[in-house]
Design a protein around this motif. Structure first.
Motif, PDB file in Angstrom:
ATOM      1  N   ALA A  51       0.826  -1.208   0.000  1.00 11.20           N
ATOM      2  CA  ALA A  51       0.000   0.000   0.000  1.00 11.20           C
ATOM      3  C   ALA A  51       0.857   1.253   0.000  1.00 11.20           C
ATOM      4  N   CYS A  52       1.931   1.240   0.787  1.00 13.18           N
ATOM      5  CA  CYS A  52       2.839   2.400   0.813  1.00 13.18           C
ATOM      6  C   CYS A  52       3.587   2.549  -0.510  1.00 13.18           C
ATOM      7  N   THR A  53       3.910   1.425  -1.151  1.00 15.38           N
ATOM      8  CA  THR A  53       4.568   1.485  -2.457  1.00 15.38           C
ATOM      9  C   THR A  53       3.646   2.107  -3.495  1.00 15.38           C
ATOM     10  N   TYR A  80       5.050   7.224   4.058  1.00 16.40           N
ATOM     11  CA  TYR A  80       5.177   5.828   3.664  1.00 16.40           C
ATOM     12  C   TYR A  80       5.593   4.905   4.816  1.00 16.40           C
ATOM     13  N   ALA A  81       5.398   5.355   6.056  1.00 16.93           N
ATOM     14  CA  ALA A  81       5.680   4.494   7.210  1.00 16.93           C
ATOM     15  C   ALA A  81       4.507   3.568   7.490  1.00 16.93           C
ATOM     16  N   ALA A  82       3.314   4.127   7.533  1.00 14.88           N
ATOM     17  CA  ALA A  82       2.089   3.365   7.778  1.00 14.88           C
ATOM     18  C   ALA A  82       1.032   3.900   6.826  1.00 14.88           C
ATOM     19  N   ALA A  83       0.541   3.059   5.947  1.00 17.82           N
ATOM     20  CA  ALA A  83      -0.318   3.509   4.851  1.00 17.82           C
ATOM     21  C   ALA A  83      -1.559   4.249   5.348  1.00 17.82           C
ATOM     22  N   ALA A  84      -2.125   3.810   6.475  1.00 12.06           N
ATOM     23  CA  ALA A  84      -3.358   4.414   6.973  1.00 12.06           C
ATOM     24  C   ALA A  84      -3.160   5.836   7.475  1.00 12.06           C
ATOM     25  N   ARG A  85      -1.920   6.236   7.694  1.00 16.37           N
ATOM     26  CA  ARG A  85      -1.640   7.577   8.204  1.00 16.37           C
ATOM     27  C   ARG A  85      -1.699   8.640   7.100  1.00 16.37           C
ATOM     28  N   ARG A  86      -1.697   8.233   5.838  1.00 21.34           N
ATOM     29  CA  ARG A  86      -1.754   9.202   4.746  1.00 21.34           C
ATOM     30  C   ARG A  86      -3.109   9.901   4.749  1.00 21.34           C
ATOM     31  N   ALA A  87      -3.082  11.214   4.702  1.00 24.14           N
ATOM     32  CA  ALA A  87      -4.326  11.978   4.797  1.00 24.14           C
ATOM     33  C   ALA A  87      -5.136  11.945   3.508  1.00 24.14           C
ATOM     34  N   ASP A  88      -4.477  12.090   2.363  1.00 27.87           N
ATOM     35  CA  ASP A  88      -5.172  12.201   1.080  1.00 27.87           C
ATOM     36  C   ASP A  88      -4.960  10.923   0.276  1.00 27.87           C
ATOM     37  N   LEU A  89      -6.024  10.176   0.068  1.00 25.78           N
ATOM     38  CA  LEU A  89      -5.936   8.914  -0.676  1.00 25.78           C
ATOM     39  C   LEU A  89      -6.443   9.051  -2.109  1.00 25.78           C
ATOM     40  N   ALA A  90      -6.842  10.247  -2.504  1.00 31.41           N
ATOM     41  CA  ALA A  90      -7.357  10.463  -3.858  1.00 31.41           C
ATOM     42  C   ALA A  90      -6.279  10.164  -4.892  1.00 31.41           C
ATOM     43  N   GLY A  91      -6.694   9.533  -5.982  1.00 29.39           N
ATOM     44  CA  GLY A  91      -5.775   9.265  -7.081  1.00 29.39           C
ATOM     45  C   GLY A  91      -5.028   7.958  -6.978  1.00 29.39           C
ATOM     46  N   LEU A  92      -5.131   7.261  -5.846  1.00 28.27           N
ATOM     47  CA  LEU A  92      -4.439   5.986  -5.698  1.00 28.27           C
ATOM     48  C   LEU A  92      -5.094   4.927  -6.581  1.00 28.27           C
ATOM     49  N   PRO A  93      -4.364   3.857  -6.893  1.00 29.50           N
ATOM     50  CA  PRO A  93      -4.917   2.841  -7.801  1.00 29.50           C
ATOM     51  C   PRO A  93      -6.044   2.049  -7.171  1.00 29.50           C
ATOM     52  N   PRO A  94      -6.920   1.489  -8.013  1.00 30.48           N
ATOM     53  CA  PRO A  94      -7.972   0.606  -7.504  1.00 30.48           C
ATOM     54  C   PRO A  94      -7.383  -0.489  -6.626  1.00 30.48           C
ATOM     55  N   ALA A  95      -8.181  -0.934  -5.653  1.00 29.73           N
ATOM     56  CA  ALA A  95      -7.657  -1.863  -4.657  1.00 29.73           C
ATOM     57  C   ALA A  95      -8.575  -3.050  -4.435  1.00 29.73           C
ATOM     58  N   TRP A  96      -7.952  -4.153  -4.033  1.00 29.78           N
ATOM     59  CA  TRP A  96      -8.642  -5.352  -3.529  1.00 29.78           C
ATOM     60  C   TRP A  96      -8.050  -5.627  -2.160  1.00 29.78           C
ATOM     61  N   ILE A  97      -8.898  -5.789  -1.158  1.00 27.06           N
ATOM     62  CA  ILE A  97      -8.435  -6.065   0.201  1.00 27.06           C
ATOM     63  C   ILE A  97      -9.140  -7.317   0.704  1.00 27.06           C
TER      64      ILE A  97
END
Length: 330
Positions: free
Chosen positions: A184-186, A245-262
């Motif tokens: 996720a951080c990558t 990029y230490a902990a993915a959930a700490r990023r404030a703005d997630l707009a523009g990131l690639p589609p995800a499967w969790i």
């Protein structure tokens, strides 16, 4: 009755009660995923396991028929060599999509060879190239060593795409546990640095260092809160979780990131943080598919790989990658 006898009886009752509660709690686990190992107490095992890992390397899993796995070195930003495993099936010579794979192990252990089966199955069934990174481990190499290695391999995949026969517009990242967090951080770093990731498949990812301070009924099996705290402490080594990029959930703005499967089990300690991240991605306009596995704990498909639910989970992961990379239906 002596004080000593009372103490012995009290200790025995306490132990018996703990075992009884453990057995009762195990009833929450889907029978196909049950194991005697689930009856072990909620103790922190990752420290001794990490120490053992440094003495005894993990046994490689089987490589799928028709797939060639090659051990290579990729040049890092500082000139070091980063070990990777590259998995390839026969192709028609046209550029193929690629998958950057990041193994799990709580940031403190793990080796790509333990993921031969997953990586080679992806290569065989989807006809893609898979690159699995042997990133540096904490505590010897704390943050940002591991994420730097992952981003450097992603940069190599983009830079060498023409020479390696890779379609640079279709590079996905997949990782499990700590590897899911690094994946996720990558994806976040790739977005920021102009190294685009087309799709991210995150398997019960470690996304939020703040979970190390939380204890609840989840996480009784395989990955308890004590192991989670040790892993994050070893990885961050005093660095704030808010560091990029230490902990993915700490990023404030997630707009523009690639589609995800969790994908995550309902009994996994990381269940809440994974669903919260999925919700935030959706709110930011990022397409997300979530697969919740009822009665499953952390790394259930590793402990019980032959269970029908585990095989279904692996199939769903591969199909998500197939769709995310724009490949034809199976």
């Amino acid at each position: 009755m002596s004080v000593r006898s009372l103490a012995v009886l009290g200790f025995g009752a306490a132990v018996g009660g703990a075992v009884a509660r453990r057995v009762a709690a195990a009833g929450q686990v889907d029978p196909q995923y049950r194991s005697a190992a689930l009856l072990l107490p909620d103790v922190q095992l990752v420290r001794p396991m990490a120490a053992l890992f440094r003495r005894v390397r993990p046994r490689p899993t089987a490589i799928a028929d028709g797939v060639v796995a090659t051990d290579r070195l990729v040049r890092a930003r500082d000139g070091r060599g980063i070990r990777v495993w590259v998995y390839e099936a026969a192709t028609d010579g046209a550029p193929v999509p690629a998958v950057l794979h990041v193994h799990g192990g709580g940031y403190v252990m793990g080796d790509p060879v333990a993921s031969h089966a997953r990586c080679s199955a992806i290569a065989a069934e989807l006809g893609v190239r898979v690159v699995s990174v042997d990133y540096r481990l904490a505590p010897e190499h704390p943050f940002p060593a591991a994420i730097d290695d992952c981003v450097d391999v992603l940069a190599w995949m983009h830079a060498s795409a023409d020479a390696e026969g890779v379609d640079a517009a279709r590079i996905a990242v997949v990782g499990d546990s700590a590897g899911g967090g690094l994946g996720a951080c990558t994806a976040q770093a790739g977005f920021d640095l102009g190294l685009p990731v087309a799709f991210q498949a995150l398997v019960y990812p470690m996304l939020d260092d703040r979970t190390r301070r939380r204890v609840d009924d989840r996480g009784r099996y395989a990955w308890p809160a004590s192991s989670n705290r040790f892993a994050w402490d070893a990885y961050l080594a005093g660095a704030p979780g808010t560091s990029p990029y230490a902990a993915a959930a700490r990023r404030a703005d997630l707009a523009g990131l690639p589609p995800a499967w969790i994908g995550v089990g309902s009994l996994d300690l990381l269940h809440a943080e994974d669903l919260a991240y999925a919700s935030r991605l959706r709110a930011a306009g990022v397409p997300v598919e979530v697969v919740e596995v009822p009665g499953a704990y952390h790394a259930f498909e590793t402990l019980r790989p032959d269970a029908p639910g585990s095989q279904t989970f692996e199939h769903l992961l591969r199909e998500a990658l197939r769709a995310g990379l724009g490949l034809g239906a199976s």
